[in-house]
Design a protein around this motif. Structure first.
Motif, short mmCIF file in Angstrom:
data_model
loop_
_atom_site.label_atom_id
_atom_site.label_comp_id
_atom_site.label_asym_id
_atom_site.label_seq_id
_atom_site.Cartn_x
_atom_site.Cartn_y
_atom_site.Cartn_z
N GLN A 278 0.82 -1.21 0.00
CA GLN A 278 0.00 0.00 0.00
C GLN A 278 0.86 1.27 0.00
O GLN A 278 0.33 2.38 -0.02
CB GLN A 278 -0.91 0.00 1.23
CG GLN A 278 -1.83 -1.20 1.32
CD GLN A 278 -2.76 -1.30 0.14
OE1 GLN A 278 -3.47 -0.34 -0.18
NE2 GLN A 278 -2.77 -2.46 -0.53
N GLY A 279 2.17 1.10 0.04
CA GLY A 279 3.08 2.24 0.04
C GLY A 279 4.52 1.76 0.00
O GLY A 279 4.78 0.55 -0.16
N ASP A 313 -0.68 -2.06 7.45
CA ASP A 313 -0.72 -2.28 6.01
C ASP A 313 0.65 -2.74 5.50
O ASP A 313 1.69 -2.35 6.04
CB ASP A 313 -1.10 -0.99 5.27
CG ASP A 313 -2.59 -0.71 5.34
OD1 ASP A 313 -3.35 -1.63 5.70
OD2 ASP A 313 -2.99 0.43 5.04
N PRO A 314 0.67 -3.53 4.42
CA PRO A 314 1.94 -3.96 3.83
C PRO A 314 2.57 -2.83 3.02
O PRO A 314 1.88 -2.09 2.31
CB PRO A 314 1.53 -5.11 2.92
CG PRO A 314 0.11 -4.82 2.56
CD PRO A 314 -0.49 -4.14 3.75
N VAL A 315 3.88 -2.68 3.14
CA VAL A 315 4.62 -1.67 2.38
C VAL A 315 5.89 -2.30 1.83
O VAL A 315 6.45 -3.22 2.41
CB VAL A 315 4.98 -0.44 3.24
CG1 VAL A 315 3.74 0.29 3.69
CG2 VAL A 315 5.83 -0.85 4.45
N SER A 316 6.33 -1.79 0.68
CA SER A 316 7.61 -2.23 0.11
C SER A 316 8.75 -1.47 0.77
O SER A 316 8.61 -0.30 1.13
CB SER A 316 7.63 -1.98 -1.40
OG SER A 316 6.72 -2.82 -2.06
N ILE A 317 9.88 -2.13 0.91
CA ILE A 317 11.09 -1.50 1.45
C ILE A 317 12.09 -1.36 0.31
O ILE A 317 12.47 -2.37 -0.31
CB ILE A 317 11.69 -2.35 2.59
CG1 ILE A 317 10.63 -2.60 3.68
CG2 ILE A 317 12.91 -1.66 3.19
CD1 ILE A 317 11.07 -3.63 4.72
N ALA A 330 3.66 -2.18 8.29
CA ALA A 330 4.03 -0.92 8.96
C ALA A 330 3.39 -0.83 10.34
O ALA A 330 2.23 -1.18 10.52
CB ALA A 330 3.59 0.27 8.11
N ARG A 331 4.16 -0.34 11.29
CA ARG A 331 3.64 -0.15 12.65
C ARG A 331 3.16 1.29 12.88
O ARG A 331 2.71 1.61 13.98
CB ARG A 331 4.70 -0.52 13.68
CG ARG A 331 5.01 -2.01 13.70
CD ARG A 331 5.82 -2.40 14.91
NE ARG A 331 5.71 -3.83 15.16
CZ ARG A 331 6.11 -4.43 16.27
NH1 ARG A 331 6.63 -3.70 17.25
NH2 ARG A 331 5.99 -5.73 16.43
N TYR A 332 3.27 2.11 11.84
CA TYR A 332 2.79 3.49 11.90
C TYR A 332 2.04 3.78 10.60
O TYR A 332 2.26 3.14 9.57
CB TYR A 332 3.95 4.47 12.04
CG TYR A 332 4.65 4.45 13.38
CD1 TYR A 332 4.18 5.22 14.44
CD2 TYR A 332 5.76 3.65 13.59
CE1 TYR A 332 4.81 5.20 15.67
CE2 TYR A 332 6.40 3.62 14.82
CZ TYR A 332 5.92 4.40 15.86
OH TYR A 332 6.55 4.37 17.08
N THR A 333 1.17 4.77 10.63
CA THR A 333 0.52 5.24 9.41
C THR A 333 1.55 6.00 8.57
O THR A 333 2.62 6.38 9.06
CB THR A 333 -0.65 6.18 9.73
OG1 THR A 333 -0.13 7.37 10.34
CG2 THR A 333 -1.64 5.52 10.69
N LEU A 360 9.76 0.80 13.03
CA LEU A 360 8.72 1.15 12.06
C LEU A 360 8.17 -0.12 11.42
O LEU A 360 6.98 -0.24 11.17
CB LEU A 360 9.29 2.08 11.00
CG LEU A 360 8.31 3.08 10.37
CD1 LEU A 360 9.06 4.22 9.70
CD2 LEU A 360 7.41 2.40 9.37
N ILE A 361 9.05 -1.09 11.17
CA ILE A 361 8.65 -2.44 10.77
C ILE A 361 9.48 -3.43 11.60
O ILE A 361 10.72 -3.40 11.54
CB ILE A 361 8.88 -2.71 9.27
CG1 ILE A 361 8.07 -1.76 8.41
CG2 ILE A 361 8.50 -4.16 8.94
CD1 ILE A 361 8.28 -1.96 6.92
N HIS A 362 8.81 -4.28 12.37
CA HIS A 362 9.52 -5.26 13.17
C HIS A 362 10.00 -6.40 12.28
O HIS A 362 9.35 -6.76 11.29
CB HIS A 362 8.62 -5.81 14.27
CG HIS A 362 9.34 -6.59 15.32
ND1 HIS A 362 9.63 -7.93 15.18
CD2 HIS A 362 9.86 -6.20 16.52
CE1 HIS A 362 10.27 -8.36 16.25
NE2 HIS A 362 10.43 -7.33 17.08
#
Length: 368
Positions: A278-279, A313-317, A330-333, A360-362
């Motif tokens: 999602q981001g 939500d899932p995000v790409s790194i 993500a652990r934050y918006t 921010l991501i565990h």
């Protein structure tokens, strides 16, 4: 073949018929004390334990003098309100002599269906387990209605096992496993020792519960097994009315094991990898190096936040050159991530106004 002693994290479901005497409506204290001995033994081996317990309505209806048979929604809610406090106190009293702290966790179906509430439940349970406590989980029957309830604690126990990343789920039941037919009606029925796949043929063998106190039958247990196995959690059904049922299971009591094809962590990683991002979060070289070493992603290493995503939500790194390094939850918006990117974890509270999570991501919520 699975063994009970192999679990790193264990969820045990306890049905109403095991806890509450059907005739008197009283708690079976002697049985519960023996179960507490089992829990203490399991914890002494370094295994985390979560108990998913029925019994609040069955206990409360006796205290309130409600009639046998089906209760109205309002009667069930009233019985649960009375029974929950007695049930929680009973667990506290039997586990305290073993030096075990208990915690009551009441949930509804919405707590797993709503992502934010699911993440909050997961964080709370994880924190309790890290502190050595034994959470006693029950459906919040005081407020739950038919539209927002799990409906049976087999299903609830499987969802809790998924939520906490359990290796094994034990369903203490009034039967000692899955049979080819109902053994009470068919003397030729045989028990499965191990099930590695729930086929349509196996589903057709399931019957309904007959205890009069519990809502779940073998159908609900197979649904629970599907949920658990899909998350990499082994599940076992065994007869629980004997004293020290967990010790009995460890020593070879009759049972049926449902074995997953992978472990919980691998299943979770596969689930995350299959989600649509999602981001995006772009990180610096130091963060990229830390991730390759199995570390969590801290805000300090994030250089850019792209997209609009919510917590969980899932995000790409992405690496410094825009290359994809992996994916995570993500652990934050996105808005919060933009505010804290580049900051040390200790500076988060000063920016957001509350104590946030360090990562921010565990690393447990990330696949590279």
């Amino acid at each position: 073949m699975a063994t009970l002693g192999a679990a790193r994290r264990l969820v045990v479901k306890i049905g109403s018929a095991l806890l509450v005497d059907r005739t008197s409506g009283d708690l079976k204290t002697h049985w519960l004390k023996a179960l507490a001995e089992d829990v203490a033994t399991v914890k002494a081996r370094g295994t985390d334990v979560v108990l998913v317990s029925s019994g609040s309505i069955a206990l409360g209806r006796g205290v309130l003098g409600l009639p046998k048979g089906a209760l109205s929604l309002e009667q069930s809610q009233a019985a649960a309100a009375v029974g929950q406090i007695r049930l929680a106190r009973a667990y506290e009293e039997v586990l305290a002599p073993h030096g075990i702290t208990t915690a009551q966790v009441l949930v509804t179906l919405e707590d797993s269906a709503n992502r934010r509430r699911y993440l909050n439940s997961r964080a709370t349970l994880s924190q309790l387990l890290s502190l050595g406590a034994v959470p006693i989980v029950n459906e919040n029957d005081t407020v739950a209605t038919d539209e927002i309830r799990f409906g049976d604690n087999d299903r609830l126990a499987a969802q809790i096992a998924v939520t906490v990343g359990a290796d094994q789920l034990v369903l203490l039941s009034d039967v000692d496993g899955l049979y080819t037919a109902n053994p009470a009606q068919d003397p030729t029925a045989t028990r499965f020792d191990v099930v590695e796949e729930i086929t349509p043929e196996i589903e057709a063998m399931a019957g309904d519960g007959i205890s009069g106190l519990s809502k779940g039958g073998m159908k609900t247990k197979l649904l629970a097994a599907k949920t658990a196995m899909g998350a990499g959690c082994a599940m076992v059904i065994t007869e629980g009315s004997t004293l020290n049922p967990l010790a009995g299971l460890r020593n070879g009591a009759p049972c049926t094991w449902f074995l997953p094809k992978e472990d919980p962590q691998a299943a979770r990683k596969r689930w995350i990898a299959a989600m649509k991002p999602q981001g995006e979060l772009r990180v610096d070289a130091g963060a990229a190096r830390a991730l390759s070493q199995g570390k969590s992603l801290l805000p300090a290493g994030v250089t850019e936040v792209i997209g609009d995503f919510g917590r969980g939500d899932p995000v790409s790194i992405l690496g410094p050159a825009g290359q994809t390094l992996g994916r995570g939850l993500a652990r934050y918006t996105a808005e919060e991530a933009r505010q804290i990117r580049g900051l040390r974890s200790g500076d988060i509270e000063g920016v957001l106004g509350y104590t946030g999570r360090a990562a921010l991501i565990h690393r447990d919520d990330m696949v590279l």
